[in-house]
Motif scaffolding. Structure first.
Motif, PDB file in Angstrom:
ATOM      1  N   LYS A  78      32.429   5.850  43.258  1.00 46.89           N
ATOM      2  CA  LYS A  78      32.969   5.758  41.880  1.00 46.89           C
ATOM      3  C   LYS A  78      31.766   6.184  40.885  1.00 46.89           C
ATOM      4  N   GLY A  79      32.401   6.587  39.704  1.00 40.09           N
ATOM      5  CA  GLY A  79      31.527   6.991  38.525  1.00 40.09           C
ATOM      6  C   GLY A  79      30.581   6.003  38.037  1.00 40.09           C
ATOM      7  N   ASN A  80      29.469   6.301  37.494  1.00 43.52           N
ATOM      8  CA  ASN A  80      28.489   5.400  37.097  1.00 43.52           C
ATOM      9  C   ASN A  80      28.266   5.901  35.352  1.00 43.52           C
ATOM     10  N   THR A  81      29.047   6.563  34.775  1.00 44.78           N
ATOM     11  CA  THR A  81      29.264   6.911  33.616  1.00 44.78           C
ATOM     12  C   THR A  81      30.039   6.401  32.729  1.00 44.78           C
ATOM     13  N   ASN A  82      30.158   6.149  31.477  1.00 48.62           N
ATOM     14  CA  ASN A  82      31.131   5.589  30.691  1.00 48.62           C
ATOM     15  C   ASN A  82      31.358   6.678  29.663  1.00 48.62           C
ATOM     16  N   SER A  83      30.968   7.863  29.879  1.00 50.41           N
ATOM     17  CA  SER A  83      31.338   9.046  29.108  1.00 50.41           C
ATOM     18  C   SER A  83      32.937   9.573  29.185  1.00 50.41           C
ATOM     19  N   GLU A  84      33.750   9.615  28.291  1.00 46.55           N
ATOM     20  CA  GLU A  84      34.970   9.712  28.451  1.00 46.55           C
ATOM     21  C   GLU A  84      35.041  11.138  28.599  1.00 46.55           C
ATOM     22  N   MET A  85      34.314  12.083  27.857  1.00 42.22           N
ATOM     23  CA  MET A  85      34.266  13.482  28.225  1.00 42.22           C
ATOM     24  C   MET A  85      33.894  13.777  29.492  1.00 42.22           C
ATOM     25  N   ILE A  86      32.977  13.334  30.207  1.00 40.81           N
ATOM     26  CA  ILE A  86      32.649  13.554  31.574  1.00 40.81           C
ATOM     27  C   ILE A  86      33.692  13.079  32.569  1.00 40.81           C
ATOM     28  N   ASN A  87      34.022  12.031  32.236  1.00 45.52           N
ATOM     29  CA  ASN A  87      35.386  11.884  33.004  1.00 45.52           C
ATOM     30  C   ASN A  87      36.394  12.511  32.857  1.00 45.52           C
ATOM     31  N   SER A  88      36.865  13.203  31.918  1.00 48.78           N
ATOM     32  CA  SER A  88      37.812  14.160  31.370  1.00 48.78           C
ATOM     33  C   SER A  88      37.578  15.409  32.361  1.00 48.78           C
ATOM     34  N   ILE A  89      36.372  16.120  31.989  1.00 51.28           N
ATOM     35  CA  ILE A  89      36.043  17.074  32.564  1.00 51.28           C
ATOM     36  C   ILE A  89      36.064  16.916  34.252  1.00 51.28           C
ATOM     37  N   SER A  90      35.682  15.651  34.752  1.00 51.43           N
ATOM     38  CA  SER A  90      35.798  15.627  35.984  1.00 51.43           C
ATOM     39  C   SER A  90      37.284  15.552  36.544  1.00 51.43           C
ATOM     40  N   THR A  91      37.967  14.946  36.024  1.00 48.67           N
ATOM     41  CA  THR A  91      39.516  15.003  36.135  1.00 48.67           C
ATOM     42  C   THR A  91      40.041  16.447  36.014  1.00 48.67           C
ATOM     43  N   ILE A  92      39.686  17.230  35.158  1.00 46.80           N
ATOM     44  CA  ILE A  92      40.206  18.654  34.963  1.00 46.80           C
ATOM     45  C   ILE A  92      39.857  19.384  36.211  1.00 46.80           C
ATOM     46  N   ILE A  93      38.611  19.197  36.612  1.00 51.66           N
ATOM     47  CA  ILE A  93      37.927  20.069  37.707  1.00 51.66           C
ATOM     48  C   ILE A  93      38.699  19.470  38.761  1.00 51.66           C
ATOM     49  N   SER A  94      39.127  18.610  39.239  1.00 55.60           N
ATOM     50  CA  SER A  94      40.093  17.872  40.314  1.00 55.60           C
ATOM     51  C   SER A  94      41.196  18.422  40.347  1.00 55.60           C
ATOM     52  N   ILE A  95      41.985  18.470  39.219  1.00 55.67           N
ATOM     53  CA  ILE A  95      43.035  18.791  39.273  1.00 55.67           C
ATOM     54  C   ILE A  95      43.231  20.484  39.460  1.00 55.67           C
ATOM     55  N   VAL A  96      42.460  21.296  38.944  1.00 52.95           N
ATOM     56  CA  VAL A  96      42.494  22.642  39.156  1.00 52.95           C
ATOM     57  C   VAL A  96      42.037  22.963  40.571  1.00 52.95           C
ATOM     58  N   GLY A  97      41.480  22.212  41.096  1.00 55.19           N
ATOM     59  CA  GLY A  97      40.891  22.483  42.665  1.00 55.19           C
ATOM     60  C   GLY A  97      42.051  22.058  43.580  1.00 55.19           C
ATOM     61  N   PHE A  98      42.653  21.113  43.157  1.00 53.48           N
ATOM     62  CA  PHE A  98      43.808  20.542  43.901  1.00 53.48           C
ATOM     63  C   PHE A  98      44.970  21.386  43.841  1.00 53.48           C
ATOM     64  N   LEU A  99      45.247  22.086  42.492  1.00 57.42           N
ATOM     65  CA  LEU A  99      46.429  23.111  42.431  1.00 57.42           C
ATOM     66  C   LEU A  99      46.138  24.264  43.141  1.00 57.42           C
ATOM     67  N   LEU A 100      44.946  24.810  43.246  1.00 58.49           N
ATOM     68  CA  LEU A 100      44.696  25.769  44.240  1.00 58.49           C
ATOM     69  C   LEU A 100      45.007  25.578  45.745  1.00 58.49           C
ATOM     70  N   SER A 101      44.464  24.443  46.218  1.00 56.05           N
ATOM     71  CA  SER A 101      44.635  23.818  47.474  1.00 56.05           C
ATOM     72  C   SER A 101      46.115  23.461  47.776  1.00 56.05           C
ATOM     73  N   THR A 102      46.757  23.119  46.598  1.00 53.67           N
ATOM     74  CA  THR A 102      48.245  22.596  46.796  1.00 53.67           C
ATOM     75  C   THR A 102      49.175  23.976  47.186  1.00 53.67           C
ATOM     76  N   LEU A 103      48.555  24.921  46.482  1.00 52.09           N
ATOM     77  CA  LEU A 103      49.487  26.150  46.554  1.00 52.09           C
ATOM     78  C   LEU A 103      49.227  26.839  47.813  1.00 52.09           C
ATOM     79  N   ALA A 104      47.811  26.858  48.302  1.00 49.60           N
ATOM     80  CA  ALA A 104      47.673  27.410  49.593  1.00 49.60           C
ATOM     81  C   ALA A 104      48.364  26.513  50.784  1.00 49.60           C
ATOM     82  N   LEU A 105      48.319  25.168  50.687  1.00 44.53           N
ATOM     83  CA  LEU A 105      49.003  24.432  51.621  1.00 44.53           C
ATOM     84  C   LEU A 105      50.846  24.779  51.529  1.00 44.53           C
TER      85      LEU A 105
END
Length: 176
Positions: A78-105
């Motif tokens: 789990k994250g150890n940051t309270n930064s909304e910006m970092i959490n949002s960036i992390s979420t966006i990166i996860s979504i982009v990566g999963f979009l690619l892997s889901t298209l591949a799947l």
């Protein structure tokens, strides 16, 4: 073990990973784990309907490594940051990566398998640009978890090592 039986067992394994991922999402609120649930349910469905093997590794060792590799992302912290910006960036990166892997799947469809096997080569869609878009997508999505907790870098290196190993094994099987 027959392809249908191994597909059924693999499907159950992936569903169990999905259940654990859902629990991780419930306890952490990290979108990455919810995306893993989607990945695992979709993978489970494809394992039940996959094509017969043309050739496989004939090794339980490689099957175990492949399934363990699929489970490694469950161990991100789990994250150890309270930064909304970092959490949002992390979420966006996860979504982009999963979009690619889901298209591949989805493009793999009935050719999908967790353990390396030759079920036919796919060279359309995202597979036109890279031989392993699913692993690339996972690697991208997991990068976001390093932002929220630098200790996750250790899990990331383990995960990437397994993706590299699996891609080399798949390459050798598909070339034969």
């Amino acid at each position: 073990m027959g392809s249908r039986v191994s597909g059924f067992i693999g499907s159950l394994v992936m569903l169990s990973f999905g259940a654990i991922s859902f629990y991780r999402f419930y306890t952490t609120g990290i979108i990455f784990f919810l995306l893993m649930v989607f990945r695992d349910v979709l993978a489970s469905l494809f394992l039940l309907t996959r094509n017969e093997k043309i050739q496989d590794s004939d090794s339980m060792k490689f099957a175990f490594i492949s399934y363990f590799s699929s489970a490694v992302p469950i161990f991100y912290l789990k994250g150890n940051t309270n930064s909304e910006m970092i959490n949002s960036i992390s979420t966006i990166i996860s979504i982009v990566g999963f979009l690619l892997s889901t298209l591949a799947l989805i493009e793999l469809g009935k050719s999908f398998g967790v353990s390396p096997a030759n079920r036919g080569r796919i060279s359309t869609g995202v597979y036109k640009f890279t031989n392993h878009p699913m692993y690339l997508g996972y690697a991208i999505s997991e990068l976001g978890l390093i932002l929220i907790n630098p200790i996750n870098l250790m899990v990331y290196f383990l995960s990437i090592s397994f993706y590299c190993y699996r891609s080399k094994k798949e390459y050798l099987i598909l070339e034969n």
